[in-house]
Enzyme design. Structure first.
Site, PDB file in Angstrom:
ATOM      1  N   ASP A  22       0.820  -1.214   0.000  1.00 34.22           N
ATOM      2  CA  ASP A  22       0.000   0.000   0.000  1.00 34.22           C
ATOM      3  C   ASP A  22       0.855   1.265   0.000  1.00 34.22           C
ATOM      4  O   ASP A  22       2.091   1.212   0.056  1.00 34.22           O
ATOM      5  CB  ASP A  22      -0.922   0.008   1.223  1.00 34.22           C
ATOM      6  CG  ASP A  22      -1.979  -1.083   1.146  1.00 34.22           C
ATOM      7  OD1 ASP A  22      -2.467  -1.345   0.031  1.00 34.22           O
ATOM      8  OD2 ASP A  22      -2.301  -1.672   2.186  1.00 34.22           O
ATOM      9  N   TYR A  28       7.021 -10.066   6.469  1.00 37.81           N
ATOM     10  CA  TYR A  28       6.950  -8.615   6.670  1.00 37.81           C
ATOM     11  C   TYR A  28       7.715  -8.248   7.931  1.00 37.81           C
ATOM     12  O   TYR A  28       7.713  -8.994   8.910  1.00 37.81           O
ATOM     13  CB  TYR A  28       5.503  -8.153   6.811  1.00 37.81           C
ATOM     14  CG  TYR A  28       4.760  -7.994   5.505  1.00 37.81           C
ATOM     15  CD1 TYR A  28       4.759  -6.768   4.831  1.00 37.81           C
ATOM     16  CD2 TYR A  28       4.052  -9.049   4.944  1.00 37.81           C
ATOM     17  CE1 TYR A  28       4.074  -6.602   3.640  1.00 37.81           C
ATOM     18  CE2 TYR A  28       3.367  -8.899   3.749  1.00 37.81           C
ATOM     19  CZ  TYR A  28       3.379  -7.673   3.108  1.00 37.81           C
ATOM     20  OH  TYR A  28       2.699  -7.520   1.917  1.00 37.81           O
TER      21      TYR A  28
END
Length: 406
Positions: A115, A176
């Protein structure tokens, strides 16, 4: 010769004198049209560029590993209303150096769709590109692309892959990382709490539900997760609030804003505003079918750090990697200079107050902070998944696809 030209000119003038006004106007318009057409042909001739003939090229399916600093971009995926995306820059470079003819014909897949503001150390894309057909002396893909890409987007490796390889569907796991200052957070209790997300769960209360785009399955598997101290900040001897911490979370696939929602709840736990069992409560869909309202964690610290694949042998060009290291070092130096300067200012100004202040981690949660804290499970809740499905189905906008936002 000059005499003949003069006679022709005199004859042309005499012929024009015999024409009526309407005939003269038509003649003028015809001459003007000829002049415009001639100018257009000249201009088009100037713009003619050599067209690359892809039918004469050999091709191969490859994977590219790239890193990018997403802080100044509107996300990875290309968007219609902005050119400030990672994919826009990638395809600009790919087409400019004639590695592909177009995105539509390149058999393109991406491993993750990060994002706005999110970075990556190991994003992977797969596509079919031009090749010289020589495995031992293949085109220097990394060098070609890095010459055209912005400095905050770098291709660090490539690999030949089978024709049906997909960077999205052949990825076995994604890792992540999320870095943050310790501030006033209890790191140990945050690490205990994050263990509750490990395993297979319905994460509808720990993500942004993207029902409008057909996502109705929110069950995902988390392989491992931990929160730990990653570096001590020795610039500050009196306070450990400036130490840096790291969340590492590994999963097969992730939902939209899933990591940032998990971090948001972990921060509340680390501040002792919530008990660690709140994560278990949020994962219990029978008892908590609707997501309580809470602020999202900042995008700045999030990084798609590693993507795992089987049977992919990365090829690294030493010259290209050296250039990437140099670019990152310059970036690091610039930010460390600012960090050190801010640190010295803080050290001196903190001596002016008697009490220790540890607000470093407060910036992690977005939105306006309430003066009186309201526990998560007592807050207003969003619309249930079932009601959202009914809403979009009734409007004829729901296409069930089970897409994953990675």
């Amino acid at each position: 010769m000059s005499r003949e030209l003069d006679l022709k000119s005199e004859k042309s003038i005499e012929d024009l004198k015999k024409l009526s006004k309407e005939e003269l106007i038509i003649k003028i318009l015809e001459l003007e049209k000829l002049r415009i057409n001639k100018n257009e042909l000249v201009n088009e001739g100037k713009k003619i560029k050599r067209v690359f003939d892809f039918t004469k090229c050999q091709k191969r399916h490859v994977a590219f590993k790239l890193l990018y600093l997403g802080w100044d971009y509107q996300g990875f995926a290309k968007q219609d209303d902005t050119e400030k995306t990672i994919e826009h820059e990638l395809f600009h470079a790919l087409t400019k150096c004639c590695l592909i003819e177009s995105r539509q014909t390149s058999n393109y897949h991406r491993c993750g769709r990060t994002d706005k503001g999110v970075s990556s150390f190991s994003q992977v894309i797969s596509l079919t590109v031009r090749s010289n057909g020589n495995n031992s002396k293949e085109l220097n893909y990394c060098k070609m692309l890095n010459r055209l890409l912005p400095k905050d987007i770098r291709v660090i490796a490539w690999s030949p892959v089978i024709d049906n390889f997909s960077a999205r569907f052949d990825c076995t796991s994604r890792t992540y990382k999320y870095w943050f200052p310790r501030g006033n957070l209890d790191i140990d209790i945050m690490n205990n709490a994050v263990q509750h997300v490990v395993g297979t769960h319905d994460f509808r209360n720990l993500c942004k539900m993207d029902v409008a785009n057909g996502v109705t399955n929110f069950t995902r598997r988390i392989i491992s997760a931990n929160v730990k101290l990653c570096s001590n900040n020795d610039q500050f001897s009196k306070s450990r609030g400036y130490d840096m911490c790291e969340l590492t979370i590994v999963g097969q696939a992730f939902l939209w804003h899933q990591i940032r929602c998990i971090v948001a709840v972990l921060v509340l736990i680390g501040q002792h505003k919530e008990n660690e069992c709140v994560i278990t409560n949020l994962l219990n869909i029978d008892n908590c079918p609707r997501k309580p309202q809470y602020s999202l964690a900042s995008d700045l610290p999030l990084n798609l750090f590693y993507c795992q694949f089987e049977n992919v042998n990365w090829i690294i060009d030493n010259e290209s990697v050296t250039e990437v290291i140099s670019t990152l070092q310059h970036n690091w130096a610039s930010h460390m200079i600012k960090t050190t300067m801010l640190g010295e200012m803080l050290k001196n100004i903190e001596d002016l107050v008697p009490d220790s202040i540890n607000k470093q981690s407060d910036c992690l949660l977005q939105g306006v902070k309430s003066k009186i804290y309201q526990p998560l499970m007592k807050r207003p809740a969003s619309e249930s998944l079932e009601n959202r499905i009914k809403h979009y189905t009734k409007k004829g906008r729901l296409k069930i696809e089970n897409n994953e936002k990675n």
